[in-house]
Design a protein around this motif. Structure first.
Motif, mmCIF file in Angstrom:
data_model
loop_
_atom_site.group_PDB
_atom_site.id
_atom_site.type_symbol
_atom_site.label_atom_id
_atom_site.label_comp_id
_atom_site.label_asym_id
_atom_site.label_seq_id
_atom_site.Cartn_x
_atom_site.Cartn_y
_atom_site.Cartn_z
ATOM 1 N N UNK A 72 0.832 -1.424 0.023
ATOM 2 C CA UNK A 72 0.177 -0.055 -0.021
ATOM 3 C C UNK A 72 0.773 1.154 0.027
ATOM 4 N N UNK A 73 2.230 1.084 0.501
ATOM 5 C CA UNK A 73 3.113 2.280 0.242
ATOM 6 C C UNK A 73 3.619 2.715 -1.045
ATOM 7 N N UNK A 74 3.494 1.714 -1.911
ATOM 8 C CA UNK A 74 4.034 2.056 -3.436
ATOM 9 C C UNK A 74 3.189 2.938 -4.101
ATOM 10 N N UNK A 75 4.091 3.703 -4.504
ATOM 11 C CA UNK A 75 3.069 4.880 -5.420
ATOM 12 C C UNK A 75 3.079 4.908 -6.830
ATOM 13 N N UNK A 76 4.114 4.150 -7.334
ATOM 14 C CA UNK A 76 4.081 3.778 -8.749
ATOM 15 C C UNK A 76 4.947 2.727 -9.049
ATOM 16 N N UNK A 77 4.437 2.020 -10.085
ATOM 17 C CA UNK A 77 5.114 0.752 -10.732
ATOM 18 C C UNK A 77 5.660 0.984 -12.139
ATOM 19 N N UNK A 78 6.862 0.740 -12.310
ATOM 20 C CA UNK A 78 7.318 0.974 -13.690
ATOM 21 C C UNK A 78 7.552 -0.281 -14.306
ATOM 22 N N UNK A 79 7.187 -0.599 -15.474
ATOM 23 C CA UNK A 79 7.253 -1.714 -16.212
ATOM 24 C C UNK A 79 8.133 -1.904 -17.377
ATOM 25 N N UNK A 80 9.051 -3.109 -17.555
ATOM 26 C CA UNK A 80 9.957 -2.879 -18.753
ATOM 27 C C UNK A 80 9.138 -3.352 -20.147
ATOM 28 N N UNK A 81 8.289 -3.972 -20.145
ATOM 29 C CA UNK A 81 7.562 -4.323 -21.452
ATOM 30 C C UNK A 81 6.601 -3.296 -22.211
ATOM 31 N N UNK A 82 6.675 -3.112 -23.259
ATOM 32 C CA UNK A 82 5.736 -2.273 -24.017
ATOM 33 C C UNK A 82 4.319 -2.743 -23.932
ATOM 34 N N UNK A 83 4.353 -4.262 -24.042
ATOM 35 C CA UNK A 83 2.915 -4.815 -23.757
ATOM 36 C C UNK A 83 2.725 -5.011 -22.373
ATOM 37 N N UNK A 84 3.576 -5.602 -21.770
ATOM 38 C CA UNK A 84 3.549 -5.799 -20.305
ATOM 39 C C UNK A 84 2.655 -6.741 -19.792
ATOM 40 N N UNK A 85 2.208 -7.881 -20.457
ATOM 41 C CA UNK A 85 1.249 -8.853 -20.159
ATOM 42 C C UNK A 85 1.587 -9.554 -18.847
ATOM 43 N N UNK A 86 2.682 -10.187 -18.698
ATOM 44 C CA UNK A 86 2.992 -10.968 -17.542
ATOM 45 C C UNK A 86 3.328 -9.965 -16.425
ATOM 46 N N UNK A 87 4.056 -8.966 -16.709
ATOM 47 C CA UNK A 87 4.230 -7.830 -15.599
ATOM 48 C C UNK A 87 2.948 -7.308 -15.060
#
Length: 350
Positions: free
Chosen positions: A268-283
């Motif tokens: 709950x403390x996390x403000x933002x998630x940044x993902x590596x994939x352009x589609x990012x299905x699994x992520x």
């Protein structure tokens, strides 16, 4: 932080473009016969001017070192404009960890083609040989700037950016160097484009991108000694591998939870998630499963293109640029089964 990106030279250009949500993708010339219509391309002329003015490299020298090394050397030159690292540290105290994925594949294929098609296998351009080595960009940076401390090249697909941070952290913990420049680079060329396209297994081609990010890593004490205000603190890094691509979400979910526990923070403390994939299905499935749908999930690749081995570095650059990020999670999933997660606390933006 120092950045060369499709937005331009410098961290300010990247920050302005990213925070505005402006796409840096441009149309690809149809005559190039490439498997995509858009790409995130760095202004080569601007990089050339930077190398000439800051590194005394003429056009011939720039052709010799190639585009990946030019991006890396140029990014370090921008870093040295802001911080007098060469004056602050002895040569043996200056360490460099640089990552990438397909950064020297293009020249290696040139050499192999000549070896297979010329009259004799050794009838090749010997001057090209050094630039086919995986660690060529790293060594060029070391030579240009007198970085005589530990010098390492990391390549682990999309997990590379996180792996670079982990390697830099280990150098610090072992007392190998008080200052470690850590970053990643990826260039855009026709061969990388087609290699990536063939690896998509029928999926829709994604716009590719290029660029380089480098971060100055040091202890809080070292930063204070040299009058620097820390931008971020790496709280946790976790890595894993799965042999079944269908279980990538499960593997990443486990690493995210481990990273949060190691960092002693709650989801709950996390403000933002940044993902590596352009589609990012699994992520995206893993991030949503841990944090819920309310936590913003950002794909920097949507704006600058898929930077492959440099994606993790650009994720961190994006976290340092996003005004909403206080506690950020960086994730990565590579098609070969590697997964990674990092938890970073943003301390300041400057």
């Amino acid at each position: 932080m120092s950045v060369i990106s499709p937005y331009g030279l410098g961290k300010a250009a990247f920050r302005d473009g990213f925070t505005a949500g402006r796409s840096a993708l441009s149309k690809v010339d149809v005559a190039d016969d490439l498997p995509y219509v858009e790409a995130g391309v760095v202004d080569g002329e601007a990089v050339s001017v930077l190398l000439r003015d800051d590194c005394d490299l003429n056009s011939r020298s720039q052709r010799f070192i190639g585009r990946p090394s030019s991006l890396a050397v140029g990014t370090l030159a921008l870093m040295l404009r802001e911080h007098d690292l060469l004056g602050e540290y002895a040569p043996a105290q200056r360490a460099l960890v640089l990552g990438g994925d397909l950064t020297t594949t293009d020249r290696a294929m040139d050499l192999m083609y000549d070896s297979l098609t010329e009259e004799l296998p050794y009838h090749v351009n010997a001057k090209q040989l050094p630039s086919t080595a995986m660690n060529f960009p790293t060594t060029q940076c070391a030579v240009r700037f007198g970085l005589q401390g530990p010098n390492s090249t990391i390549t682990s697909g999309r997990v590379t950016g996180l792996s670079v941070l982990n390697y830099a952290r280990r150098l610090h913990r072992a007392g190998r160097a008080p200052m470690v420049l850590a970053g990643a680079v990826e260039d855009l060329n026709a061969r990388r484009s087609w290699i990536t396209w063939h690896g998509l297994a029928g999926q829709e081609p994604r716009p590719l991108g290029e660029g380089c990010c480098v971060f100055l890593t040091e202890s809080a004490e070292s930063a204070a000694e040299h009058g620097r205000t820390p931008m971020a603190e790496v709280l946790a890094l976790e890595f894993g591998t799965t042999l079944d691509p269908a279980r990538a979400t499960e593997a990443l979910t486990t690493r995210i939870r481990r990273a949060l526990a190691s960092a002693e923070v709650d989801a709950a403390d996390v403000d933002l998630a940044l993902l590596s994939g352009v589609d990012g299905d699994a992520e995206h499935a893993a991030v949503t499963g841990v944090f819920g749908a309310d936590t913003p999930a950002v794909f920097p690749g949507d704006l600058i293109g898929d930077t492959a081995g440099a994606s993790g570095a650009f994720q961190l650059a994006a976290a340092l640029s996003d005004p909403a990020a206080g506690l950020a999670v960086l994730t990565a999933v590579d098609p070969d089964g590697q997964v990674g997660c990092g938890v970073v606390r943003i301390l300041s933006r400057h």
